[in-house]
Design a protein around this motif. Sequence first.
Motif, PDB file in Angstrom:
ATOM      1  N   ASP A  73       6.270  56.892 137.792  1.00  0.00           N
ATOM      2  CA  ASP A  73       7.187  56.943 138.940  1.00  0.00           C
ATOM      3  C   ASP A  73       7.517  58.388 139.326  1.00  0.00           C
ATOM      4  OD1 ASP A  73       7.216  54.194 139.086  1.00  0.00           O
ATOM      5  OD2 ASP A  73       9.071  53.963 137.946  1.00  0.00           O
ATOM      6  N   SER A  74       7.576  59.273 138.339  1.00  0.00           N
ATOM      7  CA  SER A  74       7.806  60.690 138.643  1.00  0.00           C
ATOM      8  C   SER A  74       6.653  61.262 139.453  1.00  0.00           C
ATOM      9  CB  SER A  74       7.994  61.486 137.348  1.00  0.00           C
ATOM     10  OG  SER A  74       9.193  61.134 136.687  1.00  0.00           O
ATOM     11  N   ALA A  75       5.434  60.874 139.103  1.00  0.00           N
ATOM     12  CA  ALA A  75       4.258  61.337 139.852  1.00  0.00           C
ATOM     13  C   ALA A  75       4.295  60.821 141.288  1.00  0.00           C
ATOM     14  CB  ALA A  75       2.984  60.888 139.150  1.00  0.00           C
ATOM     15  N   LYS A  76       4.688  59.560 141.458  1.00  0.00           N
ATOM     16  CA  LYS A  76       4.783  58.992 142.816  1.00  0.00           C
ATOM     17  C   LYS A  76       5.816  59.748 143.646  1.00  0.00           C
ATOM     18  CE  LYS A  76       3.469  54.277 141.414  1.00  0.00           C
ATOM     19  NZ  LYS A  76       3.952  52.879 141.222  1.00  0.00           N
ATOM     20  N   ALA A  77       6.953  60.062 143.026  1.00  0.00           N
ATOM     21  CA  ALA A  77       8.005  60.795 143.736  1.00  0.00           C
ATOM     22  C   ALA A  77       7.527  62.196 144.106  1.00  0.00           C
ATOM     23  CB  ALA A  77       9.258  60.874 142.869  1.00  0.00           C
ATOM     24  N   PHE A  78       6.786  62.828 143.209  1.00  0.00           N
ATOM     25  CA  PHE A  78       6.271  64.178 143.450  1.00  0.00           C
ATOM     26  C   PHE A  78       5.338  64.171 144.655  1.00  0.00           C
ATOM     27  CE2 PHE A  78       3.552  67.855 142.611  1.00  0.00           C
ATOM     28  CZ  PHE A  78       4.464  68.809 142.196  1.00  0.00           C
ATOM     29  N   ILE A  79       4.471  63.187 144.711  1.00  0.00           N
ATOM     30  CA  ILE A  79       3.539  63.078 145.839  1.00  0.00           C
ATOM     31  C   ILE A  79       4.300  62.858 147.143  1.00  0.00           C
ATOM     32  CG2 ILE A  79       1.767  61.584 146.846  1.00  0.00           C
ATOM     33  CD1 ILE A  79       0.651  61.231 144.010  1.00  0.00           C
ATOM     34  N   GLU A  80       5.363  62.069 147.074  1.00  0.00           N
ATOM     35  CA  GLU A  80       6.199  61.870 148.266  1.00  0.00           C
ATOM     36  C   GLU A  80       6.800  63.206 148.716  1.00  0.00           C
ATOM     37  OE1 GLU A  80      10.439  59.756 149.340  1.00  0.00           O
ATOM     38  OE2 GLU A  80       8.993  58.578 148.159  1.00  0.00           O
ATOM     39  N   GLY A  81       7.216  64.028 147.766  1.00  0.00           N
ATOM     40  CA  GLY A  81       7.780  65.324 148.102  1.00  0.00           C
ATOM     41  C   GLY A  81       6.778  66.258 148.747  1.00  0.00           C
ATOM     42  N   LEU A  82       5.499  66.076 148.421  1.00  0.00           N
ATOM     43  CA  LEU A  82       4.443  66.866 149.064  1.00  0.00           C
ATOM     44  C   LEU A  82       4.132  66.374 150.465  1.00  0.00           C
ATOM     45  CD1 LEU A  82       1.908  67.360 146.113  1.00  0.00           C
ATOM     46  CD2 LEU A  82       3.462  69.062 147.071  1.00  0.00           C
ATOM     47  N   GLN A  83       4.720  65.240 150.828  1.00  0.00           N
ATOM     48  CA  GLN A  83       4.579  64.640 152.159  1.00  0.00           C
ATOM     49  C   GLN A  83       3.164  64.119 152.400  1.00  0.00           C
ATOM     50  OE1 GLN A  83       6.267  67.172 155.238  1.00  0.00           O
ATOM     51  NE2 GLN A  83       7.778  67.995 153.796  1.00  0.00           N
ATOM     52  N   TYR A  84       2.652  63.476 151.358  1.00  0.00           N
ATOM     53  CA  TYR A  84       1.339  62.856 151.486  1.00  0.00           C
ATOM     54  C   TYR A  84       1.443  61.370 151.158  1.00  0.00           C
ATOM     55  CZ  TYR A  84      -1.128  67.309 151.784  1.00  0.00           C
ATOM     56  OH  TYR A  84      -1.588  68.524 152.190  1.00  0.00           O
ATOM     57  N   ARG A  85       0.540  60.622 151.698  1.00  0.00           N
ATOM     58  CA  ARG A  85       0.395  59.211 151.349  1.00  0.00           C
ATOM     59  C   ARG A  85      -1.046  58.965 150.924  1.00  0.00           C
ATOM     60  NH1 ARG A  85       4.556  55.919 153.013  1.00  0.00           N
ATOM     61  NH2 ARG A  85       6.047  56.838 154.492  1.00  0.00           N
ATOM     62  N   GLY A  86      -1.207  58.098 149.963  1.00  0.00           N
ATOM     63  CA  GLY A  86      -2.556  57.696 149.589  1.00  0.00           C
ATOM     64  C   GLY A  86      -3.259  58.601 148.604  1.00  0.00           C
ATOM     65  N   LEU A  87      -2.574  59.602 148.056  1.00  0.00           N
ATOM     66  CA  LEU A  87      -3.211  60.435 147.045  1.00  0.00           C
ATOM     67  C   LEU A  87      -3.345  59.652 145.743  1.00  0.00           C
ATOM     68  CD1 LEU A  87      -1.532  63.933 147.559  1.00  0.00           C
ATOM     69  CD2 LEU A  87      -3.633  63.038 148.559  1.00  0.00           C
ATOM     70  N   THR A  88      -4.440  59.859 145.067  1.00  0.00           N
ATOM     71  CA  THR A  88      -4.741  59.113 143.851  1.00  0.00           C
ATOM     72  C   THR A  88      -4.001  59.702 142.652  1.00  0.00           C
ATOM     73  OG1 THR A  88      -6.955  58.592 144.683  1.00  0.00           O
ATOM     74  CG2 THR A  88      -6.575  58.331 142.311  1.00  0.00           C
ATOM     75  N   ILE A  89      -3.458  58.828 141.817  1.00  0.00           N
ATOM     76  CA  ILE A  89      -2.822  59.229 140.558  1.00  0.00           C
ATOM     77  C   ILE A  89      -3.741  58.831 139.414  1.00  0.00           C
ATOM     78  CG2 ILE A  89      -0.869  58.855 139.008  1.00  0.00           C
ATOM     79  CD1 ILE A  89       0.858  58.339 141.458  1.00  0.00           C
ATOM     80  N   GLU A  90      -4.078  59.798 138.580  1.00  0.00           N
ATOM     81  CA  GLU A  90      -4.945  59.522 137.433  1.00  0.00           C
ATOM     82  C   GLU A  90      -4.117  58.904 136.313  1.00  0.00           C
ATOM     83  OE1 GLU A  90      -8.313  62.198 135.794  1.00  0.00           O
ATOM     84  OE2 GLU A  90      -6.577  62.641 134.548  1.00  0.00           O
ATOM     85  N   LYS A  91      -4.462  57.706 135.905  1.00  0.00           N
ATOM     86  CA  LYS A  91      -3.676  56.992 134.911  1.00  0.00           C
ATOM     87  C   LYS A  91      -4.306  57.117 133.521  1.00  0.00           C
ATOM     88  CE  LYS A  91      -1.853  53.643 138.228  1.00  0.00           C
ATOM     89  NZ  LYS A  91      -1.685  52.212 138.576  1.00  0.00           N
ATOM     90  N   VAL A  92      -3.450  57.064 132.520  1.00  0.00           N
ATOM     91  CA  VAL A  92      -3.899  57.156 131.130  1.00  0.00           C
ATOM     92  C   VAL A  92      -4.537  55.833 130.720  1.00  0.00           C
ATOM     93  CG1 VAL A  92      -3.163  57.480 128.757  1.00  0.00           C
ATOM     94  CG2 VAL A  92      -2.110  58.821 130.575  1.00  0.00           C
ATOM     95  N   ILE A  93      -5.645  55.918 130.017  1.00  0.00           N
ATOM     96  CA  ILE A  93      -6.335  54.725 129.538  1.00  0.00           C
ATOM     97  C   ILE A  93      -6.018  54.509 128.062  1.00  0.00           C
ATOM     98  CG2 ILE A  93      -8.586  53.630 129.173  1.00  0.00           C
ATOM     99  CD1 ILE A  93      -9.641  55.299 131.496  1.00  0.00           C
ATOM    100  N   ASN A  94      -5.556  53.336 127.719  1.00  0.00           N
ATOM    101  CA  ASN A  94      -5.262  52.947 126.325  1.00  0.00           C
ATOM    102  C   ASN A  94      -4.186  53.808 125.663  1.00  0.00           C
ATOM    103  OD1 ASN A  94      -7.253  50.933 126.436  1.00  0.00           O
ATOM    104  ND2 ASN A  94      -8.845  52.387 125.837  1.00  0.00           N
TER     105      ASN A  94
END
Length: 436
Positions: free
Chosen positions: A168-189
Amino acid sequence: MNYLKLLLVIYVCIEDASSKDCYWNSNCKYTWFSSKTPYENVRGDIRDSVVKTTNCEAISIWSYLRHGKRNPGGRFAKQMKAVLEFKQYILNNYETGNHTMCAQDIENLRKWQPSKSVMNEPNELNDEGYLEMVGIASRLRETFPDLLSDLHEGEYLFHPAFGNRMLDSAKAFIEGLQYRGLTIEKVINGYDDMAPHATCGVYQRDVRLNPNVFDEVTKYEKTSDYLDTKYNIESKLGDRTTNDDIVALYDLCRYLWDGINKIASPWCALFTTKDLEVLEYTGDLMHYYRNGYGTKYSKAFGEIILADMLRNFESTKRHKGKKIISYFAHATSIDTILVALNLFKDANHLTGAYRNSDRKWRTTKLSTFGANLIAVLNKCKVTNDVQDYHVAFYLNEEPLLELCNQGVCSWQEFEYKFEPFLNTTSDFCEFRTQPN
């Protein structure tokens, strides 16, 4: 906040001190709550503090951020609920005249109602934490518009460690950059090289799950410094307390303090400034021996993380790097990064025998909610044919003056400091565990 500013604040507070020691109208509320401090209480502003040099342009940003303000964990939320019964004790004492608190502080406490989300959604990023992340990214974009105004696939990396509050912090950060649709790399396992402590078996066994790690905290809780605080709190409650009760009451103060809107928690009225300084020190001791200079694993964890910065900046010099890389993780990782850089290291280990008010290791300023290390690679024109590079460092949006020349490293200094980290591994972990 630098020490000149701090002295000014102290001077103003002394000048404006009320003859009646009430919390509600104090002009000098103590707002340093160790690692649970709202980011707004201590942050700088990179728009004002950015290094300004001629013939240079920022070409890459590497940042490592602690998640924004979150709700307390399940065990602590349960303890906070348990001590809510003290509210009625305090009100009863006031009605019978057996009290030391001011009328308005009592009224504020009487009107207060518990937040369902804070108490019942453990560890989740809350609204204030979300806005903290939005704010950091927004100020970055305003500071580096040429670099961050147009991001495309392959030019960025947003990588949260395992857990909802990091995502959720990453999503908020992207919102602050004023972008939509940027990909977030998620941790596997759950396993993540950029949060190496979280799954390191030896660290989890020897440190995280070892109650002896907090021996210095236990020692401090037996000193007159701490016992005076305990007595002061009990005198306001009209009842005996355990150390767990005091932590829970402290959590009602610091978790419910709204940093963005500058609204104090009425529970903070239970504590004097000295009480809050004492409780802040217990938090510093915990971090010091769990994540800081008091444990042998911290340096390696921090070096593993920082090696990623060097790799990206080297790639950027070859025109293969990214414009921005941002990792979102825990206070533990922020602490270990500072240890790897040998920053804020006291001459002697922190101890439970006494509280050093001049200590360098101060989690309020180092690993608060939203704490961040930001590094900016700048390309500079020396002559028409010669280019050079330097790296500017910021801690919580203020220049990291303790590193290189007022926070700016030449490329040669940068390589000298960071190249050894490329050889650091987590082989000592022996086995892996699932992240909490």
